[in-house]
Design an enzyme around this catalytic site. Structure first.
Site, mmCIF file in Angstrom:
data_model
loop_
_atom_site.group_PDB
_atom_site.id
_atom_site.type_symbol
_atom_site.label_atom_id
_atom_site.label_comp_id
_atom_site.label_asym_id
_atom_site.label_seq_id
_atom_site.Cartn_x
_atom_site.Cartn_y
_atom_site.Cartn_z
ATOM 1 N N VAL A 278 214.530 -63.441 69.939
ATOM 2 C CA VAL A 278 214.261 -64.684 69.215
ATOM 3 C C VAL A 278 212.906 -65.254 69.634
ATOM 4 C CG1 VAL A 278 215.024 -67.057 68.862
ATOM 5 C CG2 VAL A 278 216.682 -65.201 68.915
ATOM 6 N N ALA A 279 212.615 -65.151 70.949
ATOM 7 C CA ALA A 279 211.357 -65.710 71.436
ATOM 8 C C ALA A 279 210.169 -64.927 70.910
ATOM 9 C CB ALA A 279 211.351 -65.699 72.959
ATOM 10 N N ILE A 281 210.078 -62.666 68.111
ATOM 11 C CA ILE A 281 209.899 -62.439 66.669
ATOM 12 C C ILE A 281 209.376 -63.708 66.002
ATOM 13 C CG2 ILE A 281 211.108 -61.946 64.513
ATOM 14 C CD1 ILE A 281 212.946 -60.129 66.131
ATOM 15 N N GLU A 283 209.558 -65.545 63.398
ATOM 16 C CA GLU A 283 210.280 -65.722 62.137
ATOM 17 C C GLU A 283 209.714 -66.879 61.302
ATOM 18 O OE1 GLU A 283 212.269 -68.190 65.179
ATOM 19 O OE2 GLU A 283 211.576 -66.152 65.125
ATOM 20 N N ASP A 325 181.250 -73.880 32.800
ATOM 21 C CA ASP A 325 180.744 -74.443 31.547
ATOM 22 C C ASP A 325 179.637 -75.415 31.887
ATOM 23 O OD1 ASP A 325 182.397 -73.366 29.698
ATOM 24 O OD2 ASP A 325 183.875 -74.980 29.754
ATOM 25 N N ASN A 715 211.145 -71.643 71.674
ATOM 26 C CA ASN A 715 210.827 -71.064 70.374
ATOM 27 C C ASN A 715 211.305 -71.910 69.204
ATOM 28 O OD1 ASN A 715 210.755 -68.913 68.172
ATOM 29 N ND2 ASN A 715 209.654 -68.069 69.886
ATOM 30 N N ASP A 719 207.986 -75.398 69.857
ATOM 31 C CA ASP A 719 206.920 -74.573 69.321
ATOM 32 C C ASP A 719 206.590 -74.831 67.866
ATOM 33 O OD1 ASP A 719 205.366 -72.933 70.691
ATOM 34 O OD2 ASP A 719 206.237 -71.099 69.883
HETATM 35 P P1 ATP Z 1 179.957 -75.516 26.941
HETATM 36 O O1 ATP Z 1 180.353 -74.137 26.594
HETATM 37 O O2 ATP Z 1 179.088 -75.605 28.127
HETATM 38 O O3 ATP Z 1 181.060 -76.506 26.928
HETATM 39 P P2 ATP Z 1 179.168 -76.331 24.304
HETATM 40 O O4 ATP Z 1 179.984 -77.552 24.166
HETATM 41 O O5 ATP Z 1 177.796 -76.378 23.738
HETATM 42 O O6 ATP Z 1 178.924 -75.939 25.790
HETATM 43 P P3 ATP Z 1 180.795 -75.061 22.382
HETATM 44 O O7 ATP Z 1 181.715 -76.195 22.322
HETATM 45 O O8 ATP Z 1 181.294 -73.685 22.301
HETATM 46 O O9 ATP Z 1 179.937 -75.114 23.688
HETATM 47 O O10 ATP Z 1 179.720 -75.284 21.220
HETATM 48 C C1 ATP Z 1 178.823 -74.295 20.828
HETATM 49 C C2 ATP Z 1 177.770 -74.868 19.902
HETATM 50 O O11 ATP Z 1 178.398 -75.308 18.706
HETATM 51 C C3 ATP Z 1 177.069 -76.091 20.445
HETATM 52 O O12 ATP Z 1 175.934 -75.762 21.185
HETATM 53 C C4 ATP Z 1 176.675 -76.844 19.201
HETATM 54 O O13 ATP Z 1 175.489 -76.346 18.671
HETATM 55 C C5 ATP Z 1 177.796 -76.508 18.260
HETATM 56 N N1 ATP Z 1 178.820 -77.569 18.256
HETATM 57 C C6 ATP Z 1 179.445 -78.101 19.311
HETATM 58 N N2 ATP Z 1 180.339 -79.028 18.943
HETATM 59 C C7 ATP Z 1 180.285 -79.072 17.601
HETATM 60 C C8 ATP Z 1 180.990 -79.825 16.626
HETATM 61 N N3 ATP Z 1 181.924 -80.705 16.927
HETATM 62 N N4 ATP Z 1 180.670 -79.610 15.331
HETATM 63 C C9 ATP Z 1 179.740 -78.706 14.995
HETATM 64 N N5 ATP Z 1 179.063 -77.976 15.859
HETATM 65 C C10 ATP Z 1 179.306 -78.144 17.160
#
Ligand code: ATP
Length: 880
Positions: A278-279, A281, A283, A325, A715, A719
């Site tokens: 026991v001491a 292992i 566990e 992103d 243990n 411990d």
């Molecule tokens: P991330 O990927 O960093 O979030 P993001 O928002 O630009 O960036 P998406 O949302 O995929 O990425 O958008 C891609 C592109 O689409 C944008 O760069 C913009 O030009 C266009 N876009 C984004 N939002 C809209 C919208 N609501 N309506 C029309 N076009 C849009």
């Protein structure tokens, strides 16, 4: 009686609520009372008693109970009682810990629970799905989970993945029309079902069934609470523990044989062998890991990172690439319109003239082709779009007013693959499709341009001018959207009126557009991004920006926060399309910014890094990001702007959508791992010390240095508290100065085992010294008392050794863990009482120690601290 799908949405609302408007708050309460909460019944959790009883299922505990019975038969009732009391206390501790860990995990689940947008009264509110009741009107958009069953009211190209129900993963097109005839479930296209999710489009529905009354509730019956899978660390420790246990059991068996052979009493020899097992292992290893992980996740939740899969905590410590992103994660996602470009002129937002026809037109279009709302300052929707209506509302008219005047007749929702969005309105008697989206995409689809109100064929020169303007905006780090429109053919006139099916906009319509203008928005980097990126690089992790935005904009922002050093490190999604997977593996090495990326590119990038042996973290928010989030080792979803589907696929959810939070989580992950390692070092080295002492005595032909009850006392009682306390040792940012831990590096490296061995040896030396001093002074009983006291105290003191790789005596760090100090004080008080209070002596098989003898025991324990601290100092010195 007709089923819901055979009625119109209005009839359904009337039948359920008695009226067509959203539920009043009174009726919400009434319905909740009548239908209950919107959740599936869960399998019953194990009660406290069951958890307590489970503690006795452990192999070692069974042996201990057996040995208590043997003791009883041999007439040693006291030992039997002590063993049973110790086991019971140990089981209580185990139960409390298990329950606490369970509660904290359940708490985390609640924090990251699904939500839905519901129309209550005038406003749209975001509610936890369990709050939804029958009769509620729920809004849906791409990436949402359908939170209940319902009849569709509004349908804008809704496509729903119903695979949870039907097994069929192809999205189902929905409708809002009445279905007259009786049809099976799969054909009830005007209904949505709980558990499915929206892959495309937008819409709303009135709830007809919740909780166990939904189709999925009827099939699934109970929601099986999937028990948390063990983390790789737990698995490897379990395996190690098993191997070690076998070795120790064999060793104890041999020792038992030798004792019997030497003519010792069989019963006592057996009891001793069991106590030594026991001491020795460890566990508690696996359960310590669970406790430390669950404490770690609580701390992370307070710091805005909610862990959805326990494995992620460990994985975070090995992350070597973070793909993030841009919008909202590295930037503030607080967009404001800075500039306009219309009819060949750049205009500052503040200088927009609503009397100017074209400027007014762009302002109006930006409000119409837009899903966001801002009601009394409460913004809902995509910040890019909110920026547009905010500008429109201040300069022009309320968005609501404009939208009511020119209602949306049809639409093609935005998606990040197409990078466009289109809506159809009747403006001045004409059917106009308004299109907005990424400039490069739109340029490829336009054939005309608006000049002084007239539509003219576009020239090369004009296109170049637009491209140049886009570049200029992007260089300044601005996010640019282009606007265009198209008059839809008159022949379709009537067909575009509401309810006319064939009048819907189709993807093919998004061509031959007329360019109207550009709108440039500022989305400043988050203040903390730069420092977080620096820290990330210092910690040996490569930060990568992956964005849907334009390359120049992305590069400008990336340079500002330190991700991009050289322009050659930026590329576009299209650049990787032609590369094979093998080529991509070489390519990714030199790239820090990927622009114009679609969700499929994300998966390829993650995979390429993984194949190079990296642990990759990837952020995502859209419905299409789910596969990349699953592919990444640590998928990170955005708590604020992320879709429900992305959150579901992620291992971690950021409640503040902030890149800096990921870095903080990595730091927490590394600290948790370090603390677990320290706790393991503490347990194993102490156990090893005990075994070595016994081994020495047995080789030297001396009496056994410990009574079984001593080992059990140490243990199972004194411990476990320091081990847990080490697990919650305060975090330090020093862990970020190290490189990421190699993925397949076992926790029990050679170096680590050597450290455990040496420290165990030191403990064995001081304990043996204590044993010999006592033995010389007063024979076996005193020797054993000394050995017990020294071992127990040495191990308590050893807790401070295990705080850090560095020496900690004479530093502030020595006192920074109150739990460890508390554990020490409790242990110290217990052992001092056992050694000095005569009433306890008999029970614990010790003789009362006098003051000078106590001092010797204390001195030996402190010696142990000093020696190991000096060893640490040497090791550091050597390494330098
Ligand atoms: P991330 O990927 O960093 O979030 P993001 O928002 O630009 O960036 P998406 O949302 O995929 O990425 O958008 C891609 C592109 O689409 C944008 O760069 C913009 O030009 C266009 N876009 C984004 N939002 C809209 C919208 N609501 N309506 C029309 N076009 C849009």
């Amino acid at each position: 009686m007709k089923e819901f799908y055979q009625l119109s949405a209005t009839e359904v609302k009337r039948e359920l609520n008695g009226y067509e408007e959203p539920l009043t708050s009174d009726d919400v309460e009434k319905h909740k009372e009548k239908y209950g909460a919107n959740e599936l019944a869960e399998e019953k959790k194990k009660g406290t008693l069951a958890v307590f009883l489970e503690q006795f299922k452990d192999f070692l505990v069974v042996i201990l109970i057996f040995s208590a019975i043997v003791s009883g038969f041999l007439g040693d009732g006291e030992s039997a009682a002590v063993i049973l009391v110790v086991i019971t206390i140990n089981a209580v501790l185990g139960t409390v810990q298990t329950k606490k860990a369970e509660q904290s995990l359940a708490g985390l689940k609640k924090l990251s629970g699904p939500e839905a947008k519901v129309l209550r009264g005038e406003a749209v509110v975001l509610l936890p799905t369990r709050e939804i009741t029958v009769g509620d009107i729920v809004l849906l958009e791409a990436g949402d989970y359908v939170p209940a069953d319902g009849r569709i009211i509004e349908n804008a190209s809704l496509k729903i993945d119903e695979s949870a129900l039907t097994g069929e993963s192809v999205g189902v097109d929905k409708t809002s029309d009445v279905i007259e005839e009786e049809v099976p479930l799969g054909d009830r296209k005007n209904m949505v079902f709980s558990g499915s999710f929206v892959t495309y489009g937008r819409g709303s529905f009135v709830v007809t069934g919740i909780g166990m009354g939904t189709e999925v509730g009827k099939i699934a019956g109970l929601l099986k609470t999937t028990s948390e899978k063990k983390t790789p660390l737990q698995v490897s420790l379990d395996q190690f523990g098993q191997k070690l246990s076998i070795i120790i059991l064999v060793f104890c068996g041999i020792l038992f044989g030798i004792s019997v052979f030497r003519g010792q009493d069989i019963g006592n020899a057996f009891l001793f062998a069991v106590a030594l097992a026991v001491a020795a292992i460890p566990e508690a290893l696996s359960s310590i890991v669970t406790i430390v992980l669950s404490f770690g996740t609580q701390k992370m939740a307070k710091e805005h990172a909610i862990i959805r899969k326990l494995q992620a905590v460990e994985g975070l410590g090995s992350v070597s690439v973070i793909c993030s992103d841009k919008t909202g994660t590295l930037t503030q996602n607080k967009m404001t319109v800075e500039d306009y470009y219309v009819e060949g002129r750049r205009i500052r937002a503040a200088a927009i003239d609503v009397e100017d026809r074209a400027q007014n037109q762009l302002l109006t279009y930006s409000i119409l082709c837009n899903d966001s709302t801002n009601v009394d300052g409460v913004e809902l929707g995509d910040p890019t779009e909110t920026a547009l209506i905010n500008l429109g509302s201040t300069l022009h008219r309320e968005a609501k007013e404009i939208r009511e005047k020119y209602p949306r007749l049809s639409e093609i929702p935005f998606d990040s693959d197409r990078k466009l969005m289109s809506t159809l309105h009747k403006l001045d008697g004409k059917y106009i499709m308004v299109v907005k989206g990424a400039v490069d995409v739109l340029l490829g689809r336009m054939t005309a341009i608006q000049k002084q109100g007239a539509v003219c064929a576009v020239t090369e020169e004009e296109i170049e001018k637009i491209v140049a303007q886009n570049e200029a905006f992007s260089q300044e780090g601005l996010r640019v959207l282009a606007f265009a429109y198209k008059e839809m053919p008159q022949a379709a006139d009537k067909a575009y009126e509401p309810g006319q099916k064939d009048g819907r906009l189709a993807l093919e319509d998004e061509k031959e557009l007329t360019f109207l203008g550009l709108i440039a928005m500022m989305d400043p980097p988050r203040e903390e991004s730069k420092a977080a990126v620096e820290e990330c690089i210092r910690a040996g992790i490569k930060p990568i920006m992956i964005t849907g935005d334009h390359k120049v904009t992305a590069s400008a922002i990336a340079r500002r926060i330190g991700i991009l050093k050289d322009d050659s490190e930026a590329c576009e999604g299209a650049d990787i399309e032609s590369l094979t997977d093998e080529e991509l593996k070489d390519f990714v090495e030199g790239i820090s910014v990927y622009a114009r990326v679609s969700p499929e590119h994300k998966i390829r990038i993650v995979r390429a890094w993984q194949e190079k042996g990296n642990i990759v973290s990837m952020t995502g928010d859209g419905v299409n990001d789910a596969p990349a989030l699953k592919q990444a080792d640590i998928g990170v979803a955005m708590g604020i702007t992320g879709t429900e589907v992305s959150k579901d696929a992620a291992a971690m959810v950021l409640t503040d959508d902030n890149f800096a939070t990921i870095i903080k989580a990595v730091e927490n992950g590394r600290n948790v791992y370090r603390n677990i390692k320290n706790a393991i070092q503490f347990l194993l080295s102490g156990n090893f010390g005990a075994i070595l002492t016994v081994l020495y005595a047995s080789i030297a032909g001396l009496p056994v240095p410990f009574a079984p009850v001593h080992l059990l006392f140490i243990n199972l009682l004194t411990d476990s508290l320091p081990a847990i306390a080490l697990g919650v040792e305060p975090h330090t940012s020093r862990v970020m100065e190290e490189k990421p831990r190699p993925v397949n590096e076992s926790i029990l490296t050679r170096d680590f085992l050597i450290k455990i061995g040496t420290e165990g040896l030191v403990i064995a030396c001081t304990t043996t010294a204590g044993f010999l001093i006592g033995y010389r002074q007063g024979g076996g009983a005193l020797g054993s008392t000394f050995a017990f006291g020294t071992l127990c105290l040495s191990r308590l003191v050893h807790g401070f050794n295990c705080k850090s790789e560095r020496p900690v005596v004479f530093t502030k760090r020595f006192f920074n863990n109150l739990y460890l100090i508390g554990a020490f004080v409790i242990g110290f008080a217990l052992i001092t009482a056992v050694l000095t209070v005569p009433a306890l002596n008999g029970i614990f098989k010790v003789v009362t120690l006098r003051m000078p003898q106590m001092m010797t025991v204390y001195g030996l324990a402190v010696m142990n601290l000093l020696v190991i601290q000096v060893l640490k100092w040497f090791r550091r010195f050597n390494r330098r």
